[in-house]
Scaffold this active site. Sequence first.
Site, PDB file in Angstrom:
ATOM      1  N   PHE A 166       0.830  -1.208   0.000  1.00  0.00           N
ATOM      2  CA  PHE A 166       0.000   0.000   0.000  1.00  0.00           C
ATOM      3  C   PHE A 166       0.863   1.257   0.000  1.00  0.00           C
ATOM      4  O   PHE A 166       0.562   2.230  -0.696  1.00  0.00           O
ATOM      5  CB  PHE A 166      -0.946   0.033   1.203  1.00  0.00           C
ATOM      6  CG  PHE A 166      -2.232  -0.715   0.995  1.00  0.00           C
ATOM      7  CD1 PHE A 166      -3.009  -0.533  -0.134  1.00  0.00           C
ATOM      8  CD2 PHE A 166      -2.686  -1.591   1.965  1.00  0.00           C
ATOM      9  CE1 PHE A 166      -4.212  -1.209  -0.311  1.00  0.00           C
ATOM     10  CE2 PHE A 166      -3.885  -2.272   1.806  1.00  0.00           C
ATOM     11  CZ  PHE A 166      -4.643  -2.073   0.670  1.00  0.00           C
ATOM     12  N   ASP A 167       1.931   1.273   0.785  1.00  0.00           N
ATOM     13  CA  ASP A 167       2.812   2.431   0.834  1.00  0.00           C
ATOM     14  C   ASP A 167       3.319   2.766  -0.570  1.00  0.00           C
ATOM     15  O   ASP A 167       3.271   3.921  -0.996  1.00  0.00           O
ATOM     16  CB  ASP A 167       3.979   2.158   1.790  1.00  0.00           C
ATOM     17  CG  ASP A 167       4.928   3.334   1.890  1.00  0.00           C
ATOM     18  OD1 ASP A 167       4.536   4.363   2.480  1.00  0.00           O
ATOM     19  OD2 ASP A 167       6.060   3.229   1.377  1.00  0.00           O
TER      20      ASP A 167
END
Length: 162
Positions: free
Chosen positions: A88-89
């Site tokens: 996600f980052d």
Amino acid sequence: MAKTTAGKVSITPRPPVDLSGEAGWVPFDAPALVGESLRFVSGEPDGNRFRVRYYRDGEQHLQARIWFGPETEGPPGHAHGGSMAAVFDEVLGLAAWAAGYPIVVGNLNVSFRNLLPLQKVVTVESRVVSAAGRKVMVHGRICHGETVYAEGECLCITIPGK
């Protein structure tokens, strides 16, 4: 798949993985946009941790096909939550960059919904949902078909002077 040679353990690479996109998706050259900063998740395209391919869909949203390999294991046979957060980052931050916002991630919230089996190819969907001042909000989800493995909300902060 570990081999021992002169006391050293080496990992045998896995066979190729199909990371093809959906009809209408166009391949997206993420490293050309942000350079070498994609090393943590995307850095080993044939490795045993992650394999990633980026696309833009018909609405120009960033999509990713990602394979979670054996080096992402947390619960036996399943991806570690930290590996999903790392994805996600990278993907949500990259979605902001792809939308024209040079950013750093300020806050990332992940809600885990289902265990993600290892060696599964999933889609990471992303959407820039708002931009106000220096704050850019991006949402995403890791899914396969109707199954959602995790949802993420990312507050990104634009980099002054970029």
